[in-house]
Design an enzyme around this catalytic site. Structure first.
Site, PDB file in Angstrom:
ATOM      1  N   GLY A 194       0.815  -1.209   0.000  1.00 33.43           N
ATOM      2  CA  GLY A 194       0.000   0.000   0.000  1.00 33.43           C
ATOM      3  C   GLY A 194       0.847   1.256   0.000  1.00 33.43           C
ATOM      4  O   GLY A 194       0.586   2.198   0.753  1.00 33.43           O
ATOM      5  N   ALA A 195       1.853   1.298  -0.886  1.00 37.85           N
ATOM      6  CA  ALA A 195       2.865   2.351  -0.819  1.00 37.85           C
ATOM      7  C   ALA A 195       2.740   3.403  -1.906  1.00 37.85           C
ATOM      8  O   ALA A 195       3.663   4.166  -2.132  1.00 37.85           O
ATOM      9  CB  ALA A 195       4.252   1.722  -0.870  1.00 37.85           C
ATOM     10  N   SER A 196       1.603   3.476  -2.566  1.00 34.98           N
ATOM     11  CA  SER A 196       1.477   4.430  -3.666  1.00 34.98           C
ATOM     12  C   SER A 196       1.181   5.847  -3.193  1.00 34.98           C
ATOM     13  O   SER A 196       1.360   6.807  -3.946  1.00 34.98           O
ATOM     14  CB  SER A 196       0.382   3.976  -4.638  1.00 34.98           C
ATOM     15  OG  SER A 196      -0.881   3.954  -3.998  1.00 34.98           O
ATOM     16  N   ARG A 197       0.740   5.994  -1.959  1.00 35.87           N
ATOM     17  CA  ARG A 197       0.392   7.332  -1.470  1.00 35.87           C
ATOM     18  C   ARG A 197       0.351   7.331   0.053  1.00 35.87           C
ATOM     19  O   ARG A 197       0.484   6.294   0.695  1.00 35.87           O
ATOM     20  CB  ARG A 197      -0.966   7.774  -2.027  1.00 35.87           C
ATOM     21  CG  ARG A 197      -2.094   6.803  -1.736  1.00 35.87           C
ATOM     22  CD  ARG A 197      -3.355   7.173  -2.475  1.00 35.87           C
ATOM     23  NE  ARG A 197      -4.417   6.203  -2.244  1.00 35.87           N
ATOM     24  CZ  ARG A 197      -5.619   6.272  -2.789  1.00 35.87           C
ATOM     25  NH1 ARG A 197      -5.908   7.274  -3.595  1.00 35.87           N
ATOM     26  NH2 ARG A 197      -6.526   5.350  -2.544  1.00 35.87           N
ATOM     27  N   ASN A 218       1.444  -2.305   5.394  1.00 39.31           N
ATOM     28  CA  ASN A 218       0.752  -1.020   5.505  1.00 39.31           C
ATOM     29  C   ASN A 218      -0.567  -0.982   4.736  1.00 39.31           C
ATOM     30  O   ASN A 218      -1.399  -0.121   4.995  1.00 39.31           O
ATOM     31  CB  ASN A 218       1.677   0.089   4.979  1.00 39.31           C
ATOM     32  CG  ASN A 218       0.988   1.426   4.883  1.00 39.31           C
ATOM     33  OD1 ASN A 218       0.721   2.080   5.887  1.00 39.31           O
ATOM     34  ND2 ASN A 218       0.683   1.861   3.662  1.00 39.31           N
ATOM     35  N   TYR A 275     -12.947  -1.584  11.494  1.00 38.83           N
ATOM     36  CA  TYR A 275     -11.547  -1.197  11.307  1.00 38.83           C
ATOM     37  C   TYR A 275     -10.708  -1.491  12.549  1.00 38.83           C
ATOM     38  O   TYR A 275      -9.635  -2.107  12.469  1.00 38.83           O
ATOM     39  CB  TYR A 275     -11.508   0.286  10.959  1.00 38.83           C
ATOM     40  CG  TYR A 275     -10.136   0.907  10.921  1.00 38.83           C
ATOM     41  CD1 TYR A 275      -9.277   0.702   9.842  1.00 38.83           C
ATOM     42  CD2 TYR A 275      -9.702   1.748  11.951  1.00 38.83           C
ATOM     43  CE1 TYR A 275      -8.023   1.287   9.797  1.00 38.83           C
ATOM     44  CE2 TYR A 275      -8.455   2.346  11.908  1.00 38.83           C
ATOM     45  CZ  TYR A 275      -7.623   2.107  10.839  1.00 38.83           C
ATOM     46  OH  TYR A 275      -6.379   2.694  10.806  1.00 38.83           O
ATOM     47  N   LYS A 277      -7.633  -4.186  13.066  1.00 41.78           N
ATOM     48  CA  LYS A 277      -6.317  -3.690  13.469  1.00 41.78           C
ATOM     49  C   LYS A 277      -5.892  -4.288  14.810  1.00 41.78           C
ATOM     50  O   LYS A 277      -4.693  -4.531  15.032  1.00 41.78           O
ATOM     51  CB  LYS A 277      -6.333  -2.162  13.549  1.00 41.78           C
ATOM     52  CG  LYS A 277      -6.342  -1.464  12.201  1.00 41.78           C
ATOM     53  CD  LYS A 277      -5.029  -1.659  11.447  1.00 41.78           C
ATOM     54  CE  LYS A 277      -4.907  -0.744  10.253  1.00 41.78           C
ATOM     55  NZ  LYS A 277      -3.627  -0.922   9.519  1.00 41.78           N
TER      56      LYS A 277
END
Length: 265
Positions: free
Chosen positions: A21-24, A99, A171, A175
Site C-alpha cells: 500500500g505504498a502508492s500514497r 501497511n 476497522y 487492526k
C-alpha cells in the site's frame, strides 16, 4: 515526497524492503524514507499505478533504487509472485512493512460506528484486507527470510485499539487482530532471526484519511499529548525506519504507539 527536516542516516544500506500500500500517504512516505536510508524498495500498490510510479520516480531522482509492483495482498499467489520478483531483482528480502488498508471512510456517523447498525460484511472486508493481507505477505516472504536467517516484519495499526475515541468497530477490530498476529509471529519466527513488531499511529498530519481534519482539531490533539504536537507522517515513517534497522535488533513482539504519548498502553 519526503517532508522532513531530519537528516536520514544510511541505516538500511544494502537492505531490501517491501512496503504494501505504498502508492500514497503513509505508505509512500515510508517507502521514500526507507530508500533515503539506503534500501532498495518494492512499492506495492493495488490500483494507483500512476501514483506508485511517481513514488518510484521521486526515489530514483533522489538517488535511490525502487520499483513499483501491482499486487492484491488478499491473494496469496500474487504476494508470492511479488516476493519472487523482489528476489529476482535484488537477491533478498530484509524488511516487510504491512501497511496496505482496504478502502475505508473515517465517518463518525457511519453504520459501522455502532454495534446496533454495523454488519458482519463490514468486519469481513476489513479483516480480509488487514489480517488476511498480512498473513499472505508474511507467508510469501518467509521462505527467503528463513534462508537468510534474518528479517524484519513491521505491522501498521492504529492507536484506536487502545483508545477508541470513535467506535469504528470493523476497522479497529481488524487492526486489533494484528496485535495477536504480531506476537504469535514473533514467538515462532524469532528462532530464525526474524523480528516482528507493530507500530500504532494516531491521527497523522496529514494523510488522505486526515486531509479533511481542521487545524483546530490538530491543535486540540497537540494539547493533549505530552509532546504538545500532532504526529506527522514523516515522524511515523521514521519510527518504521528505526524498527526496520539493526538498531532495533533486541526488540520483537512489541506493539508501540507512535502518537506523541497520547496513548500509553
Amino acid at each position: 515526497m519526503i517532508n522532513n527536516q531530519t537528516v536520514i542516516p544510511a541505516l538500511l544500506s544494502d537492505k531490501v524492503v517491501i512496503v504494501t500500500g505504498a502508492s500514497r500517504g503513509l505508505g509512500a512516505q515510508i517507502a521514500e524514507q526507507m530508500a533515503a536510508a539506503g534500501a532498495s524498495v518494492c512499492v506495492n500498490y493495488l490500483k494507483s499505478k500512476q501514483a506508485a510510479d511517481q513514488v518510484v520516480a521521486e526515489i530514483e531522482q533522489a538517488g535511490g533504487q525502487a520499483f513499483a509492483y501491482q499486487g492484491d495482498v488478499t491473494d496469496l499467489a500474487q504476494m508470492q509472485a511479488m516476493a519472487a520478483q523482489v528476489i529476482e531483482r535484488f537477491g533478498r528480502i530484509d524488511v516487510l512493512v504491512n501497511n496496505a488498508l482496504p478502502s475505508y471512510q473515517f465517518n463518525p456517523s457511519a453504520d459501522y460506528t455502532s454495534i446496533e447498525t454495523v454488519q458482519w460484511a463490514h468486519f469481513s472486508q476489513q479483516i480480509d484486507g488487514i489480517v488476511k493481507g498480512a498473513v499472505n505477505t508474511v507467508q510469501a516472504v518467509l521462505p527467503q527470510m528463513k534462508t537468510q536467517q534474518m528479517g524484519k516484519i513491521i505491522n501498521i495499526s492504529t492507536n484506536l485499539v487502545y483508545n477508541p475515541v470513535v467506535t469504528y468497530y470493523d476497522y479497529t477490530t481488524a487492526k486489533s487482530a494484528l496485535i495477536g498476529l504480531t506476537r504469535n509471529l514473533a514467538a515462532e519466527l524469532g528462532q530464525y532471526g526474524i523480528r516482528v513488531n507493530l507500530l500504532a499511529g494516531g491521527l497523522l498530519k496529514t494523510t488522505d484519511a486526515s486531509k479533511l481534519t481542521t487545524e483546530e482539531v490538530f491543535d486540540y490533539i497537540a494539547t493533549t499529548t505530552p509532546l504538545r504536537q500532532a504526529t506527522s507522517v514523516a515522524d511515523f515513517a521514521n519510527s518504521v525506519l528505526l524498527m526496520a534497522s539493526d538498531l532495533s535488533a533486541a526488540i520483537t513482539g512489541q506493539s508501540i504507539a507512535v502518537d506523541g504519548g497520547l496513548t500509553m498502553p
